[in-house]
Motif scaffolding. Structure first.
Motif: not given
Length: 333
Positions: A112-121, A130-134, A142-146
């Protein structure tokens, strides 16, 4: 009602395996930083730090592997709660699954979060999809969101990346991000005991008396369904196809010689009540597959039906989920 009849090219790889009942569901935590009104999680899982593989409480790594082997799992869906709150555990579980079943064991992860590189690596080479739930309040922008940044980061790191959300009004706004996605999954909004009050507050009701689908949910998804990347997963499909196919895989691996496996993946067998473990003579005269305890004998249902006039004691035909699952029906003989 919009329902998939068979896998189509627009299905994500993880969804193809779900269709076959070949994906184990790994629930890694019930904790979550969001409070979505439509969340269907039960009270036994919501906000609880518990781990389940399908419906099995995981107390050790062996539980995880045994459950996957029991259903001949070809992949795993990691969900919660919020998996990134227990990232170290997710890495450990996914590495265990990949090492045991091989790199071809497909793993997708919901967040449910917008993971950053350090979380995904840390998930590279362990999670395939990866399945995002904005949240809904970000869909219009959405295009301006994290989440748009997370999409690009995940793609740069080599993940298959998509969005998975429930069908809600206004979801046509997600069309803006479709060119950047590998897939967009829309789950038909479902009614549950824990979200029922929130549903009523929004004047929502069940589509019919047979399923958990919320009335109007399929229509909210309709504006996006013309795109080949979009897949609508109906409540009926989850109940009548996904669960059934998973049960059939488990039943094939765990059924006893005398259990009859039904087309729905349940098992049927006969139960004879006895005293002090004494097996009636009629069952000793011929060779039957039996399972005997102090209080009852379990056998093929047709054997019990055929011999019922020669057997004293209470006799029942039982239908249940496989591997000691819940009993669905008991029919006295």
């Amino acid at each position: 009602m919009i329902e998939p009849d068979e896998p189509t090219p627009r299905l994500a790889d993880g969804c193809v395996l779900c269709y076959e009942g070949a994906k184990m569901v790994l629930f890694v935590t019930g904790r979550c930083g969001r409070n979505c009104w439509y969340c269907p999680l039960s009270d036994t899982r919501r906000n609880k730090d518990v781990v389940y593989a399908n419906d099995r409480l995981v107390k050790s790594p062996d539980d995880l592997i045994e459950e996957a082997e029991m259903m001949s799992a070809l992949g795993t869906g990691v969900t919660g709660g919020e998996p990134f709150l227990v990232l170290d555990n997710v890495v450990r579980y996914c590495r265990l699954l990949k090492e045991h079943f091989g790199s071809g064991h497909h793993i997708h992860l919901y967040t449910g979060i917008a993971p950053k590189r350090a979380q995904l690596e840390p998930l590279r080479g362990l999670v395939d999809e990866i399945r995002l739930h904005p949240p809904r309040d970000l869909w219009a922008g959405i295009l301006k969101s994290p989440y748009a940044t997370s999409v690009q980061t995940a793609r740069d790191l080599g993940f298959s990346i998509g969005i998975e959300v429930p069908s809600l009004p206004g979801m046509e706004a997600l069309a803006a991000i479709l060119p950047d996605l590998d897939f967009l999954n829309i789950n038909e909004l479902e009614w549950s005991e824990t979200n029922a009050e929130a549903m009523r507050e929004r004047n929502l009701d069940l589509e019919d008396g047979l399923h958990n689908a919320v009335g109007g949910a399929a229509a909210w998804a309709a504006p996006l369904l013309g795109d080949e990347k979009v897949h609508f997963c109906s409540s009926t499909f989850k109940d009548s196809v996904q669960l059934r196919e998973r049960l059939k895989r488990i039943a094939e691996n765990t059924a006893r010689p005398f259990d009859e496996v039904t087309d729905d993946g349940t098992i049927v067998y006969g139960v004879l009540e006895i005293e002090d473990g004494r097996v009636p003579q009629a069952l000793k005269e011929d060779i039957y597959d039996l399972e005997v305890s102090d209080t009852h004998v379990e056998m093929a249902w047709w054997v019990l039906a055929e011999l019922r006039d020669r057997l004293p004691g209470r006799k029942e035909i039982v239908e249940r989920y496989p591997n000691g699952g819940i009993i669905l029906e008991v029919t006295p003989l």
